[in-house]
Design a protein around this motif. Structure first.
Motif, PDB file in Angstrom:
ATOM      1  N   ILE A  32       8.950   6.529 -12.728  1.00 35.52           N
ATOM      2  CA  ILE A  32       8.499   5.296 -12.078  1.00 35.52           C
ATOM      3  C   ILE A  32       9.499   4.805 -11.031  1.00 35.52           C
ATOM      4  N   ASP A  33      10.799   4.913 -11.315  1.00 35.97           N
ATOM      5  CA  ASP A  33      11.798   4.441 -10.353  1.00 35.97           C
ATOM      6  C   ASP A  33      11.690   5.185  -9.023  1.00 35.97           C
ATOM      7  N   GLU A  34      11.449   6.489  -9.104  1.00 35.91           N
ATOM      8  CA  GLU A  34      11.323   7.275  -7.881  1.00 35.91           C
ATOM      9  C   GLU A  34      10.032   6.924  -7.137  1.00 35.91           C
ATOM     10  N   ILE A  35       8.944   6.744  -7.872  1.00 35.95           N
ATOM     11  CA  ILE A  35       7.684   6.361  -7.228  1.00 35.95           C
ATOM     12  C   ILE A  35       7.833   5.010  -6.542  1.00 35.95           C
ATOM     13  N   THR A  36       8.500   4.073  -7.227  1.00 35.65           N
ATOM     14  CA  THR A  36       8.723   2.746  -6.649  1.00 35.65           C
ATOM     15  C   THR A  36       9.523   2.837  -5.362  1.00 35.65           C
ATOM     16  N   ASN A  61       8.123   1.572  -1.766  1.00 33.07           N
ATOM     17  CA  ASN A  61       8.871   0.569  -0.992  1.00 33.07           C
ATOM     18  C   ASN A  61       9.194   1.078   0.404  1.00 33.07           C
ATOM     19  N   LYS A  62       9.576   2.355   0.497  1.00 27.38           N
ATOM     20  CA  LYS A  62       9.874   2.945   1.802  1.00 27.38           C
ATOM     21  C   LYS A  62       8.621   2.982   2.680  1.00 27.38           C
ATOM     22  N   GLU A  63       7.505   3.347   2.078  1.00 29.06           N
ATOM     23  CA  GLU A  63       6.238   3.389   2.827  1.00 29.06           C
ATOM     24  C   GLU A  63       5.862   2.003   3.347  1.00 29.06           C
ATOM     25  N   GLU A 112       7.868  -0.448   4.000  1.00 28.29           N
ATOM     26  CA  GLU A 112       8.787  -0.849   5.063  1.00 28.29           C
ATOM     27  C   GLU A 112       8.321  -0.319   6.418  1.00 28.29           C
ATOM     28  N   LEU A 113       7.691   0.847   6.392  1.00 22.56           N
ATOM     29  CA  LEU A 113       7.304   1.523   7.635  1.00 22.56           C
ATOM     30  C   LEU A 113       5.881   1.194   8.079  1.00 22.56           C
ATOM     31  N   GLY A 114       4.995   0.909   7.134  1.00 26.26           N
ATOM     32  CA  GLY A 114       3.587   0.722   7.481  1.00 26.26           C
ATOM     33  C   GLY A 114       2.964  -0.470   6.795  1.00 26.26           C
ATOM     34  N   ASP A 115       1.647  -0.500   6.775  1.00 28.10           N
ATOM     35  CA  ASP A 115       0.904  -1.626   6.205  1.00 28.10           C
ATOM     36  C   ASP A 115       0.450  -1.367   4.773  1.00 28.10           C
ATOM     37  N   ILE A 116       0.045  -0.124   4.494  1.00 28.67           N
ATOM     38  CA  ILE A 116      -0.424   0.247   3.160  1.00 28.67           C
ATOM     39  C   ILE A 116       0.347   1.469   2.700  1.00 28.67           C
ATOM     40  N   ALA A 117       0.819   1.437   1.461  1.00 29.64           N
ATOM     41  CA  ALA A 117       1.473   2.597   0.869  1.00 29.64           C
ATOM     42  C   ALA A 117       0.440   3.427   0.121  1.00 29.64           C
ATOM     43  N   LYS A 118       0.580   4.746   0.215  1.00 30.25           N
ATOM     44  CA  LYS A 118      -0.303   5.633  -0.544  1.00 30.25           C
ATOM     45  C   LYS A 118       0.531   6.725  -1.214  1.00 30.25           C
ATOM     46  N   VAL A 119       0.342   6.861  -2.532  1.00 30.12           N
ATOM     47  CA  VAL A 119       0.978   7.948  -3.264  1.00 30.12           C
ATOM     48  C   VAL A 119      -0.064   8.629  -4.135  1.00 30.12           C
ATOM     49  N   ALA A 120       0.041   9.941  -4.245  1.00 26.29           N
ATOM     50  CA  ALA A 120      -0.864  10.715  -5.100  1.00 26.29           C
ATOM     51  C   ALA A 120      -0.054  11.809  -5.774  1.00 26.29           C
ATOM     52  N   PHE A 121      -0.181  11.884  -7.103  1.00 25.53           N
ATOM     53  CA  PHE A 121       0.634  12.819  -7.878  1.00 25.53           C
ATOM     54  C   PHE A 121      -0.223  13.614  -8.859  1.00 25.53           C
ATOM     55  N   MET A 122       0.281  14.776  -9.234  1.00 23.74           N
ATOM     56  CA  MET A 122      -0.387  15.610 -10.229  1.00 23.74           C
ATOM     57  C   MET A 122       0.192  15.294 -11.610  1.00 23.74           C
ATOM     58  N   PRO A 123      -0.644  14.873 -12.556  1.00 25.42           N
ATOM     59  CA  PRO A 123      -0.135  14.569 -13.890  1.00 25.42           C
ATOM     60  C   PRO A 123      -0.071  15.810 -14.780  1.00 25.42           C
ATOM     61  N   LYS A 124       0.895  15.801 -15.689  1.00 24.26           N
ATOM     62  CA  LYS A 124       0.966  16.852 -16.695  1.00 24.26           C
ATOM     63  C   LYS A 124       0.463  16.368 -18.051  1.00 24.26           C
ATOM     64  N   LYS A 152      -3.696  -0.501  11.693  1.00 21.03           N
ATOM     65  CA  LYS A 152      -3.171  -0.547  10.328  1.00 21.03           C
ATOM     66  C   LYS A 152      -2.772   0.869   9.914  1.00 21.03           C
ATOM     67  N   THR A 153      -1.551   1.003   9.428  1.00 20.27           N
ATOM     68  CA  THR A 153      -1.066   2.329   9.071  1.00 20.27           C
ATOM     69  C   THR A 153      -1.003   2.483   7.552  1.00 20.27           C
ATOM     70  N   ILE A 154      -1.479   3.633   7.098  1.00 19.83           N
ATOM     71  CA  ILE A 154      -1.332   4.045   5.714  1.00 19.83           C
ATOM     72  C   ILE A 154      -0.249   5.116   5.704  1.00 19.83           C
ATOM     73  N   VAL A 155       0.874   4.816   5.086  1.00 21.89           N
ATOM     74  CA  VAL A 155       1.963   5.790   5.011  1.00 21.89           C
ATOM     75  C   VAL A 155       1.851   6.480   3.651  1.00 21.89           C
ATOM     76  N   SER A 156       1.672   7.799   3.669  1.00 22.54           N
ATOM     77  CA  SER A 156       1.252   8.505   2.458  1.00 22.54           C
ATOM     78  C   SER A 156       2.256   9.553   1.992  1.00 22.54           C
ATOM     79  N   TYR A 157       2.155   9.837   0.688  1.00 26.32           N
ATOM     80  CA  TYR A 157       3.016  10.845   0.064  1.00 26.32           C
ATOM     81  C   TYR A 157       2.219  11.521  -1.049  1.00 26.32           C
ATOM     82  N   HIS A 158       2.158  12.857  -1.017  1.00 23.94           N
ATOM     83  CA  HIS A 158       1.403  13.617  -2.017  1.00 23.94           C
ATOM     84  C   HIS A 158       2.307  14.650  -2.678  1.00 23.94           C
ATOM     85  N   ASP A 159       2.166  14.782  -3.976  1.00 21.53           N
ATOM     86  CA  ASP A 159       2.858  15.843  -4.712  1.00 21.53           C
ATOM     87  C   ASP A 159       1.826  16.505  -5.621  1.00 21.53           C
TER      88      ASP A 159
END
Length: 224
Positions: free
Chosen positions: A128-132, A136-138, A140-152, A114-121
């Motif tokens: 939201i459109d960019e995160i979506t 979606n790209k993650e 397409e490539l793997g099983d679980i999408a992971k995103v982590a962002f810094m809030p302001k 099982k692959t977790i395809v991840s993206y961190h900023d």
């Protein structure tokens, strides 16, 4: 009912004996799964890594994070991916960054792990459109999408909750103290995994495992 969201604890140690010691400590504290941060090792050697995974013998994510996403691996990209590829038969999940070459992501995914395809900023939270688009790209490539962002601000943290509410098989995190509550709320949206701290905080806003488990299951006896 207990939360179905698994609590993952990153193991970020530079020496193999410390990896095993901290892993056992986190298991005893109630981790559901361990994230083996291979990039933290001083001299990553696959033979030692294999022996370590087998000795710990617990559900595990193999992660070999690149520096641009908060990692410490100092070898070549080919060496980094080769370690992850070899770990695929030994672990439950392999985490690989979206910015990795698609060929490498597909190679690991094709092993059957099982692959977790991840993206961190660590600087900002996109719209939201960019995160979506990223999620979606993650997926397409793997099983679980992971995103982590810094809030302001608080609105940035709400973007992450919006993603969790609309995207299945997704780990979405708002970092820092401001966003730490999103790690707990993940269970309300059936996120497969959330991350907490064992001995070391490896990302801004991580909650210690004991507190995380209590928060995830605080409504267990509400009807008693």
């Amino acid at each position: 009912m207990y939360s179905q969201t698994k609590i993952a604890i990153p193991i970020f140690q530079s020496k193999i004996d410390e990896v095993i010691e901290v892993a056992n400590d986190c298991i005893n504290k109630g981790a559901d799964i361990l994230e083996f941060r291979i990039d933290a090792l001083e001299n990553p050697d696959f033979k030692q890594i294999k022996q370590t995974i087998e000795e710990i013998n617990f559900p595990m994510i193999a992660t070999n994070r690149i520096s641009t996403e908060g990692g410490s691996f100092k070898g070549s990209e080919k060496e980094r991916i080769d370690i992850l590829y070899k770990c695929a038969d030994l672990v439950d999940y392999v985490d690989i960054e979206l910015q990795s070459d698609d060929e490498y992501i597909n190679m690991i995914h094709d092993t059957g792990v099982k692959t977790i395809v991840s993206y961190h900023d660590f600087e900002k939270t996109p719209e939201i459109d960019e995160i979506t688009y990223i999620v979606n790209k993650e997926q397409e490539l793997g099983d679980i999408a992971k995103v982590a962002f810094m809030p302001k601000d608080l609105d940035d943290t709400l973007k992450v909750l919006a993603i969790l509410s609309h995207c299945e098989n997704t780990i979405a995190i708002s970092m820092s103290d401001l966003g730490s509550y999103t790690r707990v709320m993940a269970s309300k949206f059936d996120s497969p995994i959330t991350f907490a701290a064992g001995r070391d905080v490896t990302a801004p806003g991580q909650i210690d495992i004991e507190t995380m488990r209590a928060l995830l299951n605080m409504d267990l006896n509400i009807m008693d």
